[in-house]
Each structure stands twice: as structure tokens, then as C-alpha cells.
Design an enzyme around this catalytic site. Structure first.
Site, PDB file in Angstrom:
ATOM      1  N   ARG A 159     -19.886 -20.323  -7.432  1.00 12.34           N
ATOM      2  CA  ARG A 159     -18.836 -19.401  -7.905  1.00 12.34           C
ATOM      3  C   ARG A 159     -17.765 -20.099  -8.745  1.00 12.34           C
ATOM      4  O   ARG A 159     -16.584 -19.735  -8.705  1.00 12.34           O
ATOM      5  CB  ARG A 159     -18.153 -18.678  -6.725  1.00 12.34           C
ATOM      6  CG  ARG A 159     -19.081 -17.896  -5.866  1.00 12.34           C
ATOM      7  CD  ARG A 159     -19.671 -16.672  -6.551  1.00 12.34           C
ATOM      8  NE  ARG A 159     -20.700 -16.110  -5.706  1.00 12.34           N
ATOM      9  CZ  ARG A 159     -21.999 -16.458  -5.763  1.00 12.34           C
ATOM     10  NH1 ARG A 159     -22.431 -17.328  -6.674  1.00 12.34           N
ATOM     11  NH2 ARG A 159     -22.870 -15.913  -4.958  1.00 12.34           N
ATOM     12  N   SER A 210     -16.001  -8.429  -2.085  1.00 12.56           N
ATOM     13  CA  SER A 210     -15.546  -9.186  -0.912  1.00 12.56           C
ATOM     14  C   SER A 210     -14.141  -9.725  -1.141  1.00 12.56           C
ATOM     15  O   SER A 210     -13.865 -10.332  -2.176  1.00 12.56           O
ATOM     16  CB  SER A 210     -16.487 -10.359  -0.649  1.00 12.56           C
ATOM     17  OG  SER A 210     -17.759  -9.874  -0.332  1.00 12.56           O
ATOM     18  N   GLU A 302     -11.339 -14.550  -1.818  1.00 11.33           N
ATOM     19  CA  GLU A 302     -12.257 -14.587  -2.954  1.00 11.33           C
ATOM     20  C   GLU A 302     -11.593 -13.833  -4.123  1.00 11.33           C
ATOM     21  O   GLU A 302     -11.723 -14.198  -5.281  1.00 11.33           O
ATOM     22  CB  GLU A 302     -13.581 -13.923  -2.570  1.00 11.33           C
ATOM     23  CG  GLU A 302     -14.531 -13.765  -3.717  1.00 11.33           C
ATOM     24  CD  GLU A 302     -15.978 -14.112  -3.374  1.00 11.33           C
ATOM     25  OE1 GLU A 302     -16.279 -14.438  -2.212  1.00 11.33           O
ATOM     26  OE2 GLU A 302     -16.781 -14.072  -4.299  1.00 11.33           O
TER      27      GLU A 302
HETATM   28  C1  LIG Z   1     -18.617  -3.714  -5.444  1.00 13.41           C
HETATM   29  C2  LIG Z   1     -18.522  -5.136  -5.889  1.00 13.41           C
HETATM   30  C3  LIG Z   1     -19.547  -6.017  -5.607  1.00 13.41           C
HETATM   31  C4  LIG Z   1     -19.472  -7.345  -6.054  1.00 13.41           C
HETATM   32  N1  LIG Z   1     -20.521  -8.165  -5.778  1.00 13.41           N
HETATM   33  C5  LIG Z   1     -20.494  -9.440  -6.248  1.00 13.41           C
HETATM   34  C6  LIG Z   1     -21.606 -10.307  -6.028  1.00 13.41           C
HETATM   35  O1  LIG Z   1     -22.602  -9.929  -5.442  1.00 13.41           O
HETATM   36  N2  LIG Z   1     -21.534 -11.561  -6.500  1.00 13.41           N
HETATM   37  C7  LIG Z   1     -20.434 -12.024  -7.190  1.00 13.41           C
HETATM   38  O2  LIG Z   1     -20.444 -13.191  -7.614  1.00 13.41           O
HETATM   39  N3  LIG Z   1     -19.370 -11.229  -7.401  1.00 13.41           N
HETATM   40  C8  LIG Z   1     -19.364  -9.956  -6.958  1.00 13.41           C
HETATM   41  N4  LIG Z   1     -18.293  -9.134  -7.173  1.00 13.41           N
HETATM   42  C9  LIG Z   1     -17.075  -9.659  -7.806  1.00 13.41           C
HETATM   43  C10 LIG Z   1     -17.025  -9.441  -9.330  1.00 13.41           C
HETATM   44  O3  LIG Z   1     -17.769  -8.328  -9.699  1.00 13.41           O
HETATM   45  C11 LIG Z   1     -17.573 -10.629 -10.069  1.00 13.41           C
HETATM   46  O4  LIG Z   1     -16.808 -11.753  -9.749  1.00 13.41           O
HETATM   47  C12 LIG Z   1     -17.567 -10.414 -11.586  1.00 13.41           C
HETATM   48  O5  LIG Z   1     -18.355 -11.419 -12.189  1.00 13.41           O
HETATM   49  C13 LIG Z   1     -16.174 -10.413 -12.201  1.00 13.41           C
HETATM   50  O6  LIG Z   1     -16.307 -10.022 -13.560  1.00 13.41           O
HETATM   51  P1  LIG Z   1     -15.181  -9.207 -14.320  1.00 13.41           P
HETATM   52  O7  LIG Z   1     -15.599  -9.073 -15.734  1.00 13.41           O
HETATM   53  O8  LIG Z   1     -14.860  -7.955 -13.623  1.00 13.41           O
HETATM   54  O9  LIG Z   1     -13.970 -10.224 -14.219  1.00 13.41           O
HETATM   55  P2  LIG Z   1     -12.433  -9.879 -13.929  1.00 13.41           P
HETATM   56  O10 LIG Z   1     -12.309  -9.358 -12.546  1.00 13.41           O
HETATM   57  O11 LIG Z   1     -11.874  -9.070 -15.036  1.00 13.41           O
HETATM   58  O12 LIG Z   1     -11.809 -11.342 -13.998  1.00 13.41           O
HETATM   59  C14 LIG Z   1     -12.167 -12.321 -13.049  1.00 13.41           C
HETATM   60  C15 LIG Z   1     -11.739 -13.686 -13.614  1.00 13.41           C
HETATM   61  O13 LIG Z   1     -12.556 -13.960 -14.757  1.00 13.41           O
HETATM   62  C16 LIG Z   1     -11.736 -14.243 -15.875  1.00 13.41           C
HETATM   63  N5  LIG Z   1     -12.402 -13.771 -17.100  1.00 13.41           N
HETATM   64  C17 LIG Z   1     -12.844 -12.514 -17.385  1.00 13.41           C
HETATM   65  N6  LIG Z   1     -13.414 -12.474 -18.606  1.00 13.41           N
HETATM   66  C18 LIG Z   1     -13.316 -13.739 -19.103  1.00 13.41           C
HETATM   67  C19 LIG Z   1     -13.702 -14.349 -20.330  1.00 13.41           C
HETATM   68  N7  LIG Z   1     -14.298 -13.676 -21.334  1.00 13.41           N
HETATM   69  N8  LIG Z   1     -13.448 -15.672 -20.510  1.00 13.41           N
HETATM   70  C20 LIG Z   1     -12.818 -16.402 -19.536  1.00 13.41           C
HETATM   71  N9  LIG Z   1     -12.430 -15.886 -18.361  1.00 13.41           N
HETATM   72  C21 LIG Z   1     -12.666 -14.558 -18.150  1.00 13.41           C
HETATM   73  C22 LIG Z   1     -10.425 -13.533 -15.608  1.00 13.41           C
HETATM   74  O14 LIG Z   1      -9.357 -14.165 -16.309  1.00 13.41           O
HETATM   75  C23 LIG Z   1     -10.304 -13.717 -14.119  1.00 13.41           C
HETATM   76  O15 LIG Z   1      -9.774 -15.002 -13.859  1.00 13.41           O
HETATM   77  C24 LIG Z   1     -18.339  -7.796  -6.763  1.00 13.41           C
HETATM   78  C25 LIG Z   1     -17.293  -6.893  -7.049  1.00 13.41           C
HETATM   79  C26 LIG Z   1     -17.386  -5.573  -6.622  1.00 13.41           C
HETATM   80  C27 LIG Z   1     -16.290  -4.620  -6.979  1.00 13.41           C
END
Ligand SMILES: Cc1cc2nc3c(=O)[nH]c(=O)nc-3n(C[C@H](O)[C@H](O)[C@H](O)COP(=O)(O)OP(=O)(O)OC[C@H]3O[C@@H](n4cnc5c(N)ncnc54)[C@H](O)[C@@H]3O)c2cc1C
Length: 306
Positions: A159, A210, A302
Site C-alpha cells: 500500500r 477500511s 488506513e
Molecule cells: C468500498 C471501498 C472499498 C475499498 N477497497 C479497497 C481495496 O480492496 N484495496 C485498496 O487498496 N483500497 C481500497 N479502498 C480504498 C481506495 O479505494 C483506494 O485506496 C483507491 O486506490 C484510492 O483512489 P482514489 O482515486 O479515490 O484516491 P483519493 O482517495 O482521491 O486519494 C488518496 C491519496 O492518493 C493521492 N492521489 C490521488 N490521485 C493522485 C495522483 N494522480 N497523483 C498522486 N497522488 C494522487 C491523494 O493525494 C491522496 O493522498 C476502498 C475504498 C472503498 C470506498
């Protein structure tokens, strides 16, 4: 160039958060660079936003510029996929199914964007982003220089990645290596993951997945691990599922304000009724103290706070 006083609630899967003072969705690398140049000149704090699926935004908002890359192209050349950071993982997985390309089945139902998934090396069901990455193109938000990295150079870990560790570069474009496969087989593997998530996760309420990390037992003594031997799982190393600890601490269904420990999966704190950041934080504090008191285990978040 920027929009002003934009509700972060509308950019968060939690439906929680105040206003972003400035907000912009660059559609090209040049737009991204110009926006950062302006922010740097005005000395504005910058936050790069993906799908907002892993963030608890503050009720008082963000007093700076939120940049949400809208570079969301998906190109397929043989077994190589080139995807923009703003593309939704859902669309990337869909595109891989249509092209009969295998390698992203684990990501069925994973919310968020490619940029967010790369930064956190998102993973599930034994797969991780890093398994398919060939190169990542990013933008150094301070020097405004483009950086090209191969997978090793991205320093992916559990992660995490160089983008998370150093927190300086914004992911722009990712090249993934997939493998020709059978479309029906890929589709059914993806469906299986989506169904699993729908059954186990409380998707009926806004959430950010989570809240706490599972507890890594690798540094615990045999004696301390013993009481949990029956529930330890691989994630990908041995962990005690935090949902179990929260459940045993009696927190299933416990609520504060509009937030609640999901009775279905207590490591999800769900937004049942217009929850605020403060409501969620109160439950996070309660979860930590209850688990510390009952098991002597210190939980780590997390979810990230912005
Ligand atoms: C129902 C549910 C289930 C989930 N299951 C999982 C799972 O199974 N496994 C898992 O790993 N995660 C899981 N997650 C967590 C989340 O979905 C992941 O961590 C996802 O990859 C975050 O992506 P995001 O685009 O929404 O990032 P955001 O939430 O928008 O941002 C997260 C971080 O990434 C950074 N970021 C975003 N875009 C960029 C970019 N282009 N360049 C640099 N930094 C950036 C942001 O600044 C921030 O620090 C889950 C979430 C939910 C709601």
C-alpha cells in the site's frame, strides 16, 4: 482559471467535507503545469485529488488549491494499456475485459482512480497495482518537471510507493502490461470480486472502505499471536483482521452523530445520516481506545485526513 468555494462533499465517497477555497480539474499536462505554476506563485497549499475514496475531508474545508486530474484517456496497444491518472479503475477494468486482457481481475469493484491506486499501490484478492505497471509518468509539483519511472523506480511496497513516500509527484499517465486471455473467463473473475464486495461491504451507505489497517503480526511474539491464531489471514502477510477486533470490542452498530460502525463490516465507519468529520473522528478515537483496552493492540488508520 480556478473555481472557488467548491464543496468537497461532492468529491468524496464519504459525502463529508467543507469547501475547497480553489478547485481545478486539469484535462491536459499543460493545464496541470500552468495550474501548479500559479499555485506555487501564490504560495497556495496544493492537494491532488483522485476519486476521494480514501479520504476524510475536514469539516472546515481546504484552504488552498485542490487539483483533480481529469486526464482519463484509456488506450490499448496489443497487451499494453496506457491510462490517464484520472481514469476510474472501474473503466480501466471494463476496458481490459472488452479487450480480452487479463491481469486486472483482482481490481473488480475497486473504487477510485488510477492515480490514487498507483500512489497507494492498491490491492485486493492477492493482486496489486504494481503487478502490471511498466512505467509511470508523473509531474514534480515543486520543480514542474516531468518524471518517467519504470516499475522498480516507483518503489512499490505494501500500500505504498515513491509517490506516497515522497509526496511530491502527481501521477499523470501509467503504462500497464496485461496478457491476452479469454474474455468470458476474465469477466466472470471480475464479477466474482464485485459480488464478494457487494455481499461483505456496506455499500448501501457512503464510506471510504477500511478505516483502520489490519494488524500485522510479524513483529508480535508467539504468545501474543496465540489468542488470534484462528482468525489470522494473509493480506499478503499474516494479519489479524481489524474487523474482528472491533466486533469483539462490541462496536458493531455503535454510532455517534451521523456515523456508525457498520454492523455488516465494523472496519467500515459508514455515513448513515449527514455525518460530519467530527462524528467519524469520534468513532475512530472510540475504536482505538476500545481495542487498546481489550486487546492491548494499537490500531492505525488506513483512511487519510485532509
Ligand atoms: C468500498 C471501498 C472499498 C475499498 N477497497 C479497497 C481495496 O480492496 N484495496 C485498496 O487498496 N483500497 C481500497 N479502498 C480504498 C481506495 O479505494 C483506494 O485506496 C483507491 O486506490 C484510492 O483512489 P482514489 O482515486 O479515490 O484516491 P483519493 O482517495 O482521491 O486519494 C488518496 C491519496 O492518493 C493521492 N492521489 C490521488 N490521485 C493522485 C495522483 N494522480 N497523483 C498522486 N497522488 C494522487 C491523494 O493525494 C491522496 O493522498 C476502498 C475504498 C472503498 C470506498
Amino acid at each position: 482559471m480556478f473555481m472557488h468555494n467548491v464543496s468537497l462533499k461532492d468529491h468524496s465517497s464519504y459525502r463529508i467535507g467543507g469547501l475547497a477555497k480553489h478547485f481545478y480539474e486539469p484535462k491536459t499536462e499543460n493545464e496541470f503545469i500552468s495550474a501548479l505554476a500559479e499555485a506555487n506563485e501564490q504560495k497556495l497549499p496544493v492537494f491532488i485529488l483522485g476519486g476521494g475514496t480514501n479520504i476524510l475531508f475536514s469539516d472546515s474545508g481546504f484552504d488552498g488549491l485542490v487539483l483533480k486530474p481529469a486526464i482519463s484517456t484509456i488506450e490499448i496497444h496489443g497487451e499494453i494499456m496506457r491510462v490517464g491518472a484520472g481514469a476510474l479503475m472501474k473503466d480501466v477494468v471494463e476496458a481490459s475485459i472488452h479487450a480480452g486482457l487479463s491481469g486486472l481481475e483482482w481490481a473488480g469493484g475497486l473504487p477510485g482512480t488510477v492515480g490514487g491506486a498507483i500512489r497507494g499501490n492498491a490491492g485486493a484478492f492477492g493482486g496489486e497495482m504494481k503487478d502490471s505497471v511498466v512505467t509511470v509518468r508523473s509531474l514534480d509539483t515543486k520543480s514542474l518537471k516531468i518524471v518517467e519511472r519504470d516499475a522498480t523506480d516507483c518503489r512499490f511496497g505494501y500500500r505504498t510507493s515513491v509517490f506516497k513516500e515522497e509526496g511530491v509527484e502527481a501521477v499523470l499517465l501509467v503504462e500497464l502490461q496485461l496478457k491476452q486471455g479469454n474474455r468470458e473467463t476474465i469477466q466472470s473473475a471480475v464479477n466474482e470480486k464485485i459480488n464478494y464486495r457487494n455481499e461483505r461491504h456496506p455499500m448501501e451507505y457512503p464510506n471510504v472502505g477500511s478505516i483502520f489497517k489490519n494488524v500485522d503480526v510479524r513483529s508480535m511474539s508467539e504468545k501474543d499471536i496465540q489468542p488470534f491464531a484462528h482468525i489470522i489471514k494473509q493480506d499478503p502477510f499474516p494479519v489479524i483482521p481489524t474487523a474482528y477486533l472491533l466486533s469483539e470490542a462490541g462496536l458493531k452498530g455503535v454510532s455517534f452523530g451521523g456515523a456508525m460502525f457498520s454492523p455488516k463490516h465494523p472496519n467500515f465507519i459508514v455515513n448513515v445520516l449527514d455525518a460530519t468529520e467530527a462524528d467519524v473522528r469520534a468513532l475512530i478515537t472510540l475504536g482505538k481506545s476500545a481495542v487498546k483496552e481489550k486487546f492491548g493492540i494499537v490500531l492505525e488508520e488506513e483512511v487519510m485526513y485532509v
